[in-house]
Scaffold this active site. Structure first.
Site, PDB file in Angstrom:
ATOM      1  N   GLY A 124       0.854  -1.206   0.000  1.00 30.24           N
ATOM      2  CA  GLY A 124       0.000   0.000   0.000  1.00 30.24           C
ATOM      3  C   GLY A 124       0.879   1.242   0.000  1.00 30.24           C
ATOM      4  CB  ALA A 125       4.239   1.546  -1.376  1.00 32.11           C
ATOM      5  N   GLY A 162      -0.767   8.366   0.883  1.00 31.07           N
ATOM      6  CA  GLY A 162      -1.040   8.486   2.310  1.00 31.07           C
ATOM      7  C   GLY A 162       0.097   7.990   3.190  1.00 31.07           C
ATOM      8  CB  ALA A 168      -1.750  -5.903  -1.697  1.00 35.40           C
ATOM      9  CE1 TYR A 225     -11.462   5.033  11.134  1.00 36.24           C
ATOM     10  CE2 TYR A 225     -10.845   3.727  13.028  1.00 36.24           C
ATOM     11  CZ  TYR A 225     -10.618   4.134  11.739  1.00 36.24           C
ATOM     12  OH  TYR A 225      -9.563   3.608  11.040  1.00 36.24           O
TER      13      TYR A 225
HETATM   14  P1  NAD Z   1      -4.665   5.868   1.372  1.00 33.02           P
HETATM   15  O1  NAD Z   1      -5.959   5.693   0.658  1.00 33.02           O
HETATM   16  O2  NAD Z   1      -3.973   7.162   1.247  1.00 33.02           O
HETATM   17  O3  NAD Z   1      -3.645   4.731   0.972  1.00 33.02           O
HETATM   18  C1  NAD Z   1      -4.022   3.379   0.837  1.00 33.02           C
HETATM   19  C2  NAD Z   1      -3.023   2.656  -0.025  1.00 33.02           C
HETATM   20  O4  NAD Z   1      -3.465   1.298  -0.204  1.00 33.02           O
HETATM   21  C3  NAD Z   1      -2.896   3.252  -1.428  1.00 33.02           C
HETATM   22  O5  NAD Z   1      -1.540   3.242  -1.796  1.00 33.02           O
HETATM   23  C4  NAD Z   1      -3.704   2.268  -2.288  1.00 33.02           C
HETATM   24  O6  NAD Z   1      -3.302   2.232  -3.639  1.00 33.02           O
HETATM   25  C5  NAD Z   1      -3.356   0.964  -1.590  1.00 33.02           C
HETATM   26  N1  NAD Z   1      -4.263  -0.123  -1.904  1.00 33.02           N
HETATM   27  C6  NAD Z   1      -5.611  -0.179  -1.743  1.00 33.02           C
HETATM   28  N2  NAD Z   1      -6.075  -1.378  -2.145  1.00 33.02           N
HETATM   29  C7  NAD Z   1      -5.003  -2.104  -2.585  1.00 33.02           C
HETATM   30  C8  NAD Z   1      -4.837  -3.407  -3.110  1.00 33.02           C
HETATM   31  N3  NAD Z   1      -5.874  -4.221  -3.254  1.00 33.02           N
HETATM   32  N4  NAD Z   1      -3.585  -3.792  -3.441  1.00 33.02           N
HETATM   33  C9  NAD Z   1      -2.505  -2.972  -3.287  1.00 33.02           C
HETATM   34  N5  NAD Z   1      -2.609  -1.723  -2.778  1.00 33.02           N
HETATM   35  C10 NAD Z   1      -3.845  -1.292  -2.433  1.00 33.02           C
HETATM   36  O7  NAD Z   1      -4.999   5.531   2.891  1.00 33.02           O
HETATM   37  P2  NAD Z   1      -4.320   5.890   4.281  1.00 33.02           P
HETATM   38  O8  NAD Z   1      -5.225   6.834   4.974  1.00 33.02           O
HETATM   39  O9  NAD Z   1      -2.879   6.211   4.137  1.00 33.02           O
HETATM   40  O10 NAD Z   1      -4.497   4.493   5.025  1.00 33.02           O
HETATM   41  C11 NAD Z   1      -3.443   3.573   5.248  1.00 33.02           C
HETATM   42  C12 NAD Z   1      -3.661   2.916   6.589  1.00 33.02           C
HETATM   43  O11 NAD Z   1      -3.561   3.915   7.605  1.00 33.02           O
HETATM   44  C13 NAD Z   1      -5.049   2.275   6.738  1.00 33.02           C
HETATM   45  O12 NAD Z   1      -4.928   1.096   7.482  1.00 33.02           O
HETATM   46  C14 NAD Z   1      -5.800   3.319   7.553  1.00 33.02           C
HETATM   47  O13 NAD Z   1      -6.881   2.770   8.272  1.00 33.02           O
HETATM   48  C15 NAD Z   1      -4.690   3.807   8.452  1.00 33.02           C
HETATM   49  N6  NAD Z   1      -4.930   5.108   9.117  1.00 33.02           N
HETATM   50  C16 NAD Z   1      -5.360   6.190   8.403  1.00 33.02           C
HETATM   51  C17 NAD Z   1      -5.609   7.380   9.080  1.00 33.02           C
HETATM   52  C18 NAD Z   1      -6.112   8.608   8.352  1.00 33.02           C
HETATM   53  O14 NAD Z   1      -6.644   9.509   8.991  1.00 33.02           O
HETATM   54  N7  NAD Z   1      -5.952   8.696   7.060  1.00 33.02           N
HETATM   55  C19 NAD Z   1      -5.382   7.478  10.461  1.00 33.02           C
HETATM   56  C20 NAD Z   1      -4.892   6.371  11.139  1.00 33.02           C
HETATM   57  C21 NAD Z   1      -4.669   5.177  10.459  1.00 33.02           C
END
Ligand code: NAD
Length: 394
Positions: free
Chosen positions: A47-48, A51, A111, A233
Site C-alpha cells: 500500500g505504498a 497516504g 495485494a 469509527y
Molecule cells: P490511502 O488511501 O492514502 O492509501 C491506501 C493505499 O493502499 C494506497 O496506496 C492504495 O493504492 C493501496 N491499496 C488499496 N487497495 C489495494 C490493493 N488491493 N492492493 C494494493 N494496494 C492497495 O490511505 P491511508 O489513509 O494512508 O491508510 C493507510 C492505513 O492507515 C489504513 O490502514 C488506515 O486505516 C490507516 N490510518 C489512516 C488514518 C487517516 O486519517 N488517514 C489514520 C490512522 C490510520
C-alpha cells in the site's frame, strides 16, 4: 493536455503528474533535512502509493537509506484519462530514489492476491535476499478472496443508528447524518477487508518463502480518535476490523519467532480513505485548526518520520501504550487539543463553519493528494499524462 481537478463526491478523478511529483519531492526534502535514523535496510511497503504508506516508504528510503519494494494497486494513463495519483507518486518516488542511488522497485497489482505475494517474494529473493521491515498500509474498499468472490467493507455502526454533524465540503454546509447499523455479515466482511487476515498471510508467505529476516519488524496502521467519532469509527465496523488487526499483531509476534508485529495508532489526516468516512472530515477540519494554532500539526510525512525516529527505531526500545500499541496520535489526543475541538464542535453550524473549522486546510490537503495546488507547478501548461514507473517498464 492541461489537467484540472475533477471532483466527484469525496474523490478526484484526475491527478496531475507534475503536481504529484512536487508533492513527493516536498516530503523527500523535508525528510532529508531531519536527523538520519539507524533503521531498517530492506523494506517492503504494502500500500505504498499514497497516504501513510507512501510516507513510510519515503521515511525508510530517505531517513534510513533503505532499499524499498512497494506494492501498489494503481492505473497508468490511458487515452485522455490521467493515471491515478498513486501511479504518479510512485513514478516520482522511484525516479528520485534511483537518482539518489537508492534501490526502489514496485509491484503493481492486488495485494490481497497470492499472485502478487509470490511476485513480491520472487523479487525480494532475487534482488535483496530478505526484508527487515514490512509496512502494511492498505486501505481498501473491497477484497477479492482466493476463490474469486469479493467482499466489501462498510462504514456503519455495530449498534444503534448514530446521528451527528457532518460537512458537505463542496458547499461548506453542516448537516446531520444518520449512520445505520451494519448486519453481522457486513461486520464480518469489513473485518475480512480491513482486519489482519491478509497482513498475517503476507507475513506467513514471506517467512515460508525465506525472505523475512530473522528479526524482522512489521507494522500496520490503526486509528482510535475522540469519543465523538467512536460510534462510526472505534465502535463501528471499521473499528471491529482494527481490533482484528490489533489481535493479529499479537499473533504475528507469537507465531513467528523473532518477528515483532506492531500496530501504530496514527493521527487523523486527509487521505483518499479518510475522506470517505462520514463525520470524520468535519472532525479533521476542526482538528487541523486547533493543532495548527497550537503548533502541533503534522502531515503523513511528519508522522511517519516520528514513527521511525522516535518509536520503531528509538535507541531505548519501542515505546508503546499499556496495550502494546505505538501511539502517534498522542498529540491529537492531548486533553487541551480534544477539549478545544469539542468546544468548537458544539457551536458548529453552516453559518460559522468557515470561521471555526480549517476547511481551507482540508481542501488544501485534499488537492495535494491528487497533485493540485502545489507551489511552483504551472497548472496551465500542457503535460503528458503518460508517465512511466521506471521499475515497471518492460
Ligand atoms: P490511502 O488511501 O492514502 O492509501 C491506501 C493505499 O493502499 C494506497 O496506496 C492504495 O493504492 C493501496 N491499496 C488499496 N487497495 C489495494 C490493493 N488491493 N492492493 C494494493 N494496494 C492497495 O490511505 P491511508 O489513509 O494512508 O491508510 C493507510 C492505513 O492507515 C489504513 O490502514 C488506515 O486505516 C490507516 N490510518 C489512516 C488514518 C487517516 O486519517 N488517514 C489514520 C490512522 C490510520
Amino acid at each position: 493536455m492541461v489537467i484540472e481537478p475533477k471532483i466527484r463526491g469525496f474523490i478526484c478523478t484526475t491527478a496531475h503528474p507534475a503536481g504529484c511529483c512536487a508533492h513527493v519531492k516536498q516530503q523527500i526534502d523535508w525528510v532529508r533535512a531531519q536527523e538520519k535514523v539507524e533503521g531498517p535496510k530492506r523494506v517492503l511497503v504494502v500500500g505504498a502509493s499514497a497516504g501513510y504508506g507512501l510516507s513510510s516508504r519515503i521515511a525508510a528510503a530517505y531517513a534510513c537509506g533503505a532499499a524499498t519494494v512497494g506494492v501498489i494497486f494503481d492505473k497508468g494513463a490511458s487515452g485522455n484519462r490521467t493515471a491515478t495519483a498513486g501511479w504518479y507518486n510512485t513514478a516520482a518516488f522511484e525516479s528520485f530514489a534511483h537518482a539518489d542511488g537508492l534501490y526502489a522497485k514496485t509491484i503493481n497489482g492486488d495485494a490481497f492476491s497470492n499472485a502478487v505475494k509470490e511476485e513480491t517474494i520472487d523479487l525480494i529473493r532475487r534482488d535483496l535476499g530478505n526484508v527487515d521491515l514490512v509496512v502494511y498500509s492498505l486501505a481498501a474498499p473491497r477484497r477479492t478472496l482466493s476463490d474469486g468472490t469479493s467482499v466489501s467493507s462498510v462504514l456503519k455502526t455495530t449498534g444503534d443508528e448514530y446521528r451527528n454533524k457532518t460537512i458537505d465540503l463542496k458547499t461548506r454546509t453542516v448537516s446531520e447524518v444518520a449512520i445505520g447499523p451494519a448486519t453481522q455479515q457486513e461486520i464480518d466482511d469489513t473485518i475480512r477487508v480491513m482486519g489482519g487476515e491478509d497482513w498475517y498471510d503476507w507475513i506467513q508467505a514471506l517467512r515460508d518463502g525465506g525472505v523475512l529476516a530473522d528479526h524482522a519488524v512489521t507494522v500496520a496502521y490503526s486509528y482510535i480518535g475522540p469519543e465523538l467519532t467512536h460510534p462510526v469509527y472505534l465502535n463501528g465496523t471499521i473499528g471491529a476490523a482494527k481490533r482484528h488487526l490489533y489481535e493479529t499483531s499479537g499473533r504475528i509476534t507469537s507465531d513467528f519467532p523473532g518477528v515483532r508485529g506492531y500496530i501504530s495508532v496514527n493521527k487523523a489526516l486527509v487521505t483518499q480513505s479518510s475522506a470517505a468516512i462520514p463525520v470524520v472530515p468535519l472532525y479533521i477540519s476542526l482538528l487541523y485548526r486547533v493543532m495548527k494554532e497550537k503548533g502541533l500539526h503534522e502531515g503523513c510525512m511528519e508522522q511517519m518520520y516520528r514513527l521511525f525516529h522516535d518509536r520503531l527505531y528509538a535507541a531505548d526500545g519501542v515505546p508503546t501504550d499499556s496495550e502494546g500499541q505505538i501511539r502517534l496520535d498522542d498529540w491529537e489526543m492531548r486533553p487541551e487539543v480534544q477539549e478545544a475541538v469539542s468546544a468548537l464542535w458544539e457551536q458548529l453550524d453552516s453559518d460559522n463553519v468557515s470561521q471555526l473549522a480549517d476547511v481551507d486546510g482540508y481542501w488544501e490537503d485534499f488537492y495535494h493528494i491528487f497533485g493540485f495546488g502545489l507551489p511552483d507547478v504551472d497548472y496551465t501548461a500542457e503535460v503528458d499524462p503518460a508517465v512511466e514507473i521506471e521499475s515497471l517498464q518492460h
